[in-house]
Design an enzyme around this catalytic site. Structure first.
Site, short mmCIF file in Angstrom:
data_model
loop_
_atom_site.label_atom_id
_atom_site.label_comp_id
_atom_site.label_asym_id
_atom_site.label_seq_id
_atom_site.Cartn_x
_atom_site.Cartn_y
_atom_site.Cartn_z
N LYS A 68 93.36 -132.41 -4.82
CA LYS A 68 92.25 -131.60 -4.30
C LYS A 68 92.41 -131.60 -2.79
CE LYS A 68 89.48 -134.68 -6.45
NZ LYS A 68 88.45 -134.11 -7.30
N ARG A 69 91.60 -130.80 -2.09
CA ARG A 69 91.68 -130.85 -0.64
C ARG A 69 91.47 -132.27 -0.14
NH1 ARG A 69 92.24 -125.90 2.26
NH2 ARG A 69 91.98 -127.26 4.05
N LYS A 73 85.86 -136.89 -0.21
CA LYS A 73 86.51 -136.95 -1.53
C LYS A 73 87.25 -138.27 -1.74
CE LYS A 73 87.17 -131.88 -1.73
NZ LYS A 73 86.47 -131.41 -2.94
N LYS A 95 88.97 -129.27 -15.46
CA LYS A 95 90.32 -128.85 -15.86
C LYS A 95 91.07 -130.01 -16.50
CE LYS A 95 90.16 -125.62 -12.12
NZ LYS A 95 90.41 -125.43 -10.67
N THR A 114 85.49 -128.94 -9.79
CA THR A 114 85.87 -128.17 -10.98
C THR A 114 87.19 -128.68 -11.55
OG1 THR A 114 86.63 -126.52 -9.38
CG2 THR A 114 84.63 -126.02 -10.58
N HIS A 132 77.09 -124.29 -2.11
CA HIS A 132 78.11 -125.16 -2.72
C HIS A 132 78.17 -126.55 -2.14
CE1 HIS A 132 80.26 -121.84 -4.85
NE2 HIS A 132 79.73 -121.12 -3.86
#
Ligand code: OX2
Length: 833
Positions: free
Chosen positions: A567-568, A573, A682, A678, A374
């Site tokens: 998100k985390r 990120k 969504k 992901t 991943h």
């Protein structure tokens, strides 16, 4: 005013439920029975929690009947099964999903309403099952939903943590972690006290001669911990298939509670032994994309792998087939390297316990396993120290050495003139201490290795696993781009949008075949449809606004552009890029004349996400977001033009409120760092547009929905190495707009600058590893384009509708079928009765 047909009027799962059954539910028969008997309450003293329990127990009864039949059917047909091994299953809530999948939500709603309850309030009583950190755990949960829906004979195997991911509170702008004890009042699990496995740790290996004169190894002494099975039924949507998720809980083996000690008055140490055993499944490690090599984590991994393998082998042995048939009956998928010890454990069972020859056993093992990677982030790649493993799992270490020896011999034979390749691909890293490279072991022990989006899979082949492509050829490596289940992430989270689509498409078939969404595109110019679409988005924004008001006290304007990043929290990120962009916007507004302000598109910047408790840079980013919110939201010069919101304790059930409510969401990782992502899927599936880098699945999303429907910006993955190089050699000048942002931070505009100096200096002085400065200008410019586009609501709406229509590819069902065909070689089991 909603014109869409209600779920009951459209051919869907509800329609397949026989009327007498619906009638019984309508009359609250099952509900009342559980309230009065199982809960020992009367209807007159039934609060919302009791109403939740009563409803959940009534649905549980249905699930468990189908669960039993499914298990019997699968045993009877005896075809190949899939076992999905994941240390994380981020399930969220179960009741709503169960009601929708079983097809009785409408009657449950009516029934509860007769008794004076709103179904939403009842659903909200449930605690999230949060046995995961983020995308990896949620992917596992989507897999379970999809495998059941498609009728695959499949089991999930995981750990039953007593504490899931911590609850996050924000206190004075800082993240505070609160333990998440979620097991009280959980009706969805079934303890199987009769299904236990003894798991061994420590001890030593003895050689002995077996009855055939063969030298064998036996792992002796050590310490035994018991694994107890807890089963969670997983219903599919609109099918009777109800699969099983088996979670293991640790307990001291009966001998462990030492009555000798106890009787001798050494009560404390007797209890300590007990507690030590129970610690194994006590807590989920709260790191996302980070591995830290702690002994307890390795214990968790082995405990879970050994229990699961024992269970799988036991089931296989009941069929009395020859061992060679094992891979025809069993496919095991490794969700990341966390379950890699399962490979070694199966080899150990086959040679040490079942007496197979090494080669025969190894052939079975490699045909059985598939490994999903991943991430390419180096800090997330698992390595275990050899001394640690030697102590905890001495026999397994021997087997790993042997696997490595045979592997390296074969490599040497094929590449006799390449000395370096051996040390590069060795499972053992020659460091101090030596380390076991779990990803290499997973590759060598599997027949397929897959990444989770095209770019990610390409990067695996061209960088991390390059040597292995040379050794095994390209066929061992493949891509399966991630997906999401449309049941939870459209139908459940956004029922009105789902109903509107169903109305146009003449039914809910798209929930089982998401490619049918493409028919929505024909309505892009339909005025009534467009209006309805817009109304639904607005309703969803209002729902989120109410949540924000209730949890933060801030009012947000539902006409503003809702800009979401949830998100985390992780440097890669780049929530820091986002908050710097927000500061830039704030400073720009402050510098505007009254006339200029009239042209500003009002924004609400919404953040949410947890930082790993030990990751202080991520915590600093949370702190900065909250401090910026504090300043901006109170500034009368800004008013409604900008609001900044941090939603505490982001989790699956909050995501179900947030995803349908975005106008734009941010997926802005440094190119080449995000495996897939992901939440990007969504948000688009719920009619939100996205701003993103050319990273992870953003690339395939762009390909599917069209470049004109996404806001892409920033440097490309292929340029990252070069840019980092330049930073390293000092060939770098901070982006001037970012400099202005940093100046404000250093002027203490957002609290004490000292709190944020590590963050700013990581960019200014320490190489800007995540290329925040390099992408800043393009990020700001792209946000200006977003503002402009949002002003043309008609075009925005068209983009929203078109994008949703083109999202069929991202259904988890497509993903599951790809794994089934190209990795597992399993067939669905038709359920016709
Ligand atoms: C995540 C990845 O970071 C994310 O990009 C991906 O979408 C998700 O897995 C599901 O594939 N831990 N979490 C991930 O990778 C690791 C390691």
């Amino acid at each position: 005013t909603f014109t869409g047909l209600g779920p009951a009027e459209i051919k869907n799962v509800e329609a397949s439920i026989p009327e007498p059954l619906r009638e019984a539910w309508r009359e609250h028969k099952y509900f009342v029975r559980h309230v009065e008997t199982t809960l020992a309450r009367s209807l007159y003293n039934c609060d919302e929690l009791a109403a939740y329990s009563g409803t959940a127990l009534a649905f549980r009864d249905r699930l468990i009947i189908e669960w039993n039949k499914t298990q019997q059917r699968q045993t009877f047909t005896d075809q190949k099964r899939v076992y999905y091994l994941s240390l994380e299953f981020l399930m969220g809530r179960t009741l709503d999903n169960a009601m929708l999948n079983v097809g009785l939500k409408d009657v449950a709603r009516d029934g509860l309403s007769d008794l004076g309850f709103r179904i939403e309030d009842v659903i909200n009583q449930e605690h999230d099952a949060a046995l995961g950190n983020g995308g990896l755990g949620r992917l596992a949960a989507c897999f379970l939903d999809s495998m059941a829906t498609l009728n695959y004979p499949a089991w999930g195997y995981g750990l039953r943590y007593r504490y899931g991911i911590f609850k996050q509170e924000i206190v004075n702008g800082y993240q505070v972690e609160i333990p998440d004890y979620w097991l009280d009042n959980n009706p969805w699990e079934f303890p199987r006290h009769e299904i236990t496995v003894d798991i061994q740790f420590y001890g030593n290996v003895k050689k002995y001669q077996d009855e055939n004169g063969r030298i064998s190894n036996s792992w002796e002494d050590g310490e035994i911990v018991q694994a107890i099975a807890y089963d969670v039924p997983i219903p599919g949507y609109g099918t009777k298939t109800t699969n099983n998720l088996r979670l293991w809980s640790s307990k001291a083996s009966s001998g462990e509670f030492d009555f000798q000690k106890f009787n001798a008055g050494d009560y404390e140490s007797a209890v300590a032994d007990q507690q030590r055993a129970e610690t194994i499944s006590a807590v989920l490690y709260p790191n996302d994309n980070l591995e830290r090599g702690k002994e307890l984590r390795l214990k968790q991994q082995y405990f879970w792998c050994a229990a699961s393998l024992f269970d799988i082998v036991r089931r296989f042995k009941k069929t009395k087939r020859a061992w060679a048939e094992f891979p025809d009956q069993v496919a095991i998928q490794l969700n990341d390297t966390h379950p890699t010890l399962a490979i070694v454990e199966l080899q150990r069972i086959l040679i040490d316990k079942e007496g197979l020859e090494w080669d025969e056993a190894w052939n079975i093992v490699t045909k059985t396993f598939g490994y999903t990677n991943h991430t390419v982030l180096p800090e997330a790649l698992e390595k275990w120290s050899v001394p640690l493993m030697q102590n905890l799992l001495p026999r397994h270490l021997q087997i790993i050495y042997e696997v490595n020896l045979f592997f390296l011999q074969s490599v040497e034979k094929r590449f006799p003139n390449d000395r370096d390749i051996l040390s590069r691909v060795s499972i053992i890293e020659e460091s101090h201490p030596k380390m076991v490279r779990m990803a290499y072991l997973a590759i060598i022990g599997s027949h397929k290795v897959n990444g989770v989006a095209e770019l990610h899979s390409d990067l695996l082949k061209s960088t991390l696993f390059k040597d292995f492509v040379k050794i095994y050829g390209p066929d061992r490596f493949t891509n399966v781009t991630n997906g999401i289940t449309p049941r939870r992430w459209l139908h459940q989270a956004n029922p009105r949008l789902s109903a509107l689509i169903a109305e146009k498409l003449g039914g809910y078939d798209f929930l089982k075949d998401l490619t049918l969404l493409d028919k929505v595109e024909a309505f892009v110019d339909d005025k009534a449809f467009r209006e309805e679409w817009a109304v639904i988005k607005r309703e969803n924004k209002l729902r989120l606004a109410r949540h924000i008001k209730a949890t933060t006290g801030f009012d947000v304007n539902p006409n503003a552009l809702f800009d979401v990043q949830v998100k985390r929290i992780h440097e890669y990120k780049r929530q820091q890029l986002n908050i710097f962009g927000v500061i830039h916007r704030y400073l720009s507004i402050k510098a505007m004349s009254a006339e200029e302000k009239k042209k500003v598109v009002p924004r609400v910047s919404i953040f949410g996400g947890k930082a790993a408790p030990g990751y202080w840079m991520a915590k600093t980013i949370i702190h900065l977001i909250n401090n910026v919110a504090d300043v901006v939201n109170k500034d009368p010069e800004v008013g409604d033009l900008l609001k900044v919101i941090f939603i505490a304790d982001y989790n699956v059930s909050k995501a179900e409120i947030i995803c349908p409510a975005s106008d734009i969401s941010e997926h802005i990782s440094t190119a080449g760092t995000e495996g897939s992502g992901t939440s990007n899927m969504k948000f688009v599936l719920n009619g939100g547009l996205i701003i993103g880098t050319c990273d992870g699945a953003n690339i395939e999303i762009t390909r599917e929905i069209g470049e004109q429907n996404i806001f892409l910006f920033g440097n490309l993955a292929e340029d990252v190495e070069d840019l980092r190089h330049r930073h390293f050699y000092g060939d770098f000048k901070l982006d001037p707009q970012l400099e202005r942002v940093f100046d404000a931070i250093k002027d203490n505009v957002f609290g004490d600058k000292a709190d944020f100096s590590a963050l700013t200096s990581s960019i200014e002085e320490h190489g800007d590893y995540y290329l925040v400065s390099d992408d800043f200008n393009s990020y700001i410019t792209t946000h200006e384009m977003v503002d402009e586009a949002f002003q043309n609501q008609e075009e925005w709406l068209a983009k929203s509708i078109t994008s949703v229509a083109r999202m069929g590819f991202f259904s988890m069902d497509r993903v599951t079928n790809e794994y089934a065909d190209s990795i597992w070689n399993v067939e669905p089991l038709d359920v016709t009765d």
